[in-house]
Design a protein around this motif. Structure first.
Motif, short mmCIF file in Angstrom:
data_model
loop_
_atom_site.label_atom_id
_atom_site.label_comp_id
_atom_site.label_asym_id
_atom_site.label_seq_id
_atom_site.Cartn_x
_atom_site.Cartn_y
_atom_site.Cartn_z
N ASN A 1 0.83 -1.21 0.00
CA ASN A 1 0.00 0.00 0.00
C ASN A 1 0.86 1.25 0.00
O ASN A 1 0.55 2.22 -0.71
N ARG A 2 1.91 1.25 0.80
CA ARG A 2 2.80 2.41 0.85
C ARG A 2 3.47 2.64 -0.51
O ARG A 2 3.61 3.77 -0.96
N GLU A 3 3.86 1.55 -1.14
CA GLU A 3 4.49 1.65 -2.45
C GLU A 3 3.52 2.28 -3.46
O GLU A 3 3.91 3.19 -4.22
N HIS A 4 2.27 1.83 -3.48
CA HIS A 4 1.29 2.37 -4.41
C HIS A 4 0.98 3.83 -4.12
O HIS A 4 0.75 4.62 -5.03
N ASN A 5 0.98 4.20 -2.84
CA ASN A 5 0.75 5.60 -2.49
C ASN A 5 1.85 6.49 -3.07
O ASN A 5 1.58 7.59 -3.58
N ILE B 1 3.78 5.80 -5.73
CA ILE B 1 3.66 5.83 -7.19
C ILE B 1 2.49 6.72 -7.62
O ILE B 1 2.62 7.52 -8.57
N ASP B 2 1.36 6.60 -6.93
CA ASP B 2 0.19 7.43 -7.27
C ASP B 2 0.49 8.91 -7.06
O ASP B 2 0.06 9.75 -7.87
N GLU B 3 1.21 9.24 -6.00
CA GLU B 3 1.57 10.63 -5.74
C GLU B 3 2.51 11.15 -6.83
O GLU B 3 2.38 12.28 -7.29
N ASN C 1 8.50 13.66 -20.16
CA ASN C 1 7.66 12.81 -21.01
C ASN C 1 7.66 11.41 -20.42
O ASN C 1 8.53 10.59 -20.72
N VAL C 2 6.72 11.13 -19.54
CA VAL C 2 6.70 9.87 -18.80
C VAL C 2 5.45 9.08 -19.13
O VAL C 2 4.34 9.64 -19.15
N ASN C 3 5.62 7.81 -19.39
CA ASN C 3 4.49 6.92 -19.59
C ASN C 3 4.00 6.48 -18.21
O ASN C 3 4.56 5.56 -17.60
N THR C 4 2.98 7.13 -17.69
CA THR C 4 2.53 6.86 -16.33
C THR C 4 1.84 5.50 -16.19
O THR C 4 1.56 5.07 -15.08
N LYS C 5 1.58 4.82 -17.31
CA LYS C 5 1.02 3.48 -17.24
C LYS C 5 2.12 2.43 -17.05
O LYS C 5 1.82 1.27 -16.78
N ASP C 6 3.37 2.86 -17.23
CA ASP C 6 4.52 1.97 -17.07
C ASP C 6 5.08 2.17 -15.66
O ASP C 6 5.77 3.14 -15.38
N GLN D 1 3.31 -6.16 -14.14
CA GLN D 1 2.17 -6.96 -13.66
C GLN D 1 2.20 -7.06 -12.13
O GLN D 1 1.16 -6.96 -11.47
N ILE D 2 3.39 -7.23 -11.56
CA ILE D 2 3.53 -7.33 -10.11
C ILE D 2 3.12 -6.02 -9.45
O ILE D 2 2.39 -6.01 -8.45
N PHE D 3 3.57 -4.89 -10.00
CA PHE D 3 3.20 -3.60 -9.45
C PHE D 3 1.68 -3.40 -9.50
O PHE D 3 1.08 -2.80 -8.61
N ASN D 4 1.07 -3.92 -10.55
CA ASN D 4 -0.36 -3.67 -10.79
C ASN D 4 -1.26 -4.60 -9.98
O ASN D 4 -2.43 -4.29 -9.76
#
Length: 268
Positions: free
Chosen positions: A61-65, A67-69, A81-86, A168-171
């Motif tokens: 959860n902390r990791e996703h917070n 990345i989302d931030e 120029n960042v691919n935010t889906k990657d 896939q692991i991150f997602n």
């Protein structure tokens, strides 16, 4: 992993500066990490969360917070120029600017690893260089993949598939597998390019880097590793999976660091 029993895990202690150059010639198939002390290999994310006594089950959860931030804020800077889906690309950039991720810095250059190992060495602490066989990690992670000759460079295809697996692991919400991935981001930033950098990533964030290694391959490095000499390594180096190189604190000097810097500059 029965197919791994033929590979060796080794520990080697260098005795003088010439050993460094001999090792650089012999270890052709490894990626390296230099550390100023004999610390556990650990991600920046883990180093920050562990002292806060946050439960490992909450690391995801902390990791996703984080990345989302990052994704929310990067949109403010049009120069990026960042691919935010990657997720790998996002974490690579977070790591570049000193943010905490599970990615752990490694390099293709033995000399770069030596430099970081002895850069801040203290008189009473040995420096350590870790080496992991890139091709073995590639073969293990892609053992169920049919990679056709038409794809061209087999290693390149394996690295691309490991990046896909990392995303896939991150997602995913849950992480059930254990193991290590070699992560070569599709787009390199300045630091990665200059330091011939890449990352190793543990698949299960709830357990340590070495536990991912040990559980995946059903053996403990500290118990399995053999202490060898340079002469022994001459016979083994094509089969060495993990190698831990210890540089005694008494060896590095200012002159040593200069020599290593020259090696890095010349791309040795």
């Amino acid at each position: 992993m029965d197919n791994l029993v033929k590979y060796e895990d080794c520990i080697i202690r260098i005795k003088d500066i010439s050993d460094i150059f001999m090792l650089a010639e012999r270890l052709d198939f490894h990626v390296f990490r230099g550390q100023g002390q004999d610390w556990e290999i650990e991600s920046r994310l883990s180093r920050i969360l562990k002292p806060l006594k946050i439960d490992e089950w909450n690391y995801k959860n902390r990791e996703h917070n984080i990345i989302d931030e990052f994704k929310a804020r990067i949109e403010l800077y049009r120069d990026f120029n960042v691919n935010t889906k990657d997720y790998v690309e996002c974490c690579s950039l977070i790591q570049h600017y000193g943010g905490p991720t599970r990615l752990i810095d490694f390099t293709d250059s033995f000399f770069v690893a030596v430099f970081f190992a002895i850069e801040n060495i203290e008189s009473n602490h040995d420096a350590v260089i870790w080496g992991f066989a890139d091709f073995i990690l590639g073969d293990i992670n892609c053992r169920n993949e049919l990679i056709k000759p038409s794809f061209g460079n087999r290693r390149k295809v394996q690295h691309e598939k490991m990046v896909e697996k990392a995303n896939q692991i991150f997602n995913n919400e849950e992480e059930k597998e254990t193991g290590l991935l070699v992560i070569r981001p599709r787009r390199k930033n300045e630091r990665l390019s200059r330091q011939q950098g890449l990352f190793l990533m543990h698949e299960n964030i709830k357990i340590s880097f070495m536990d991912n290694l040990n559980k995946c391959f059903s053996r403990d490095f500290e118990e399995n590793a053999k202490e060898v000499t340079l002469s022994d390594l001459n016979e083994l180096h094509y089969l060495v999976f993990v190698i831990k190189i210890i540089i005694p604190a008494r060896i590095p000097t200012t002159a040593t660091i200069i020599i290593i810097c020259i090696g890095v500059i010349l791309g040795l």
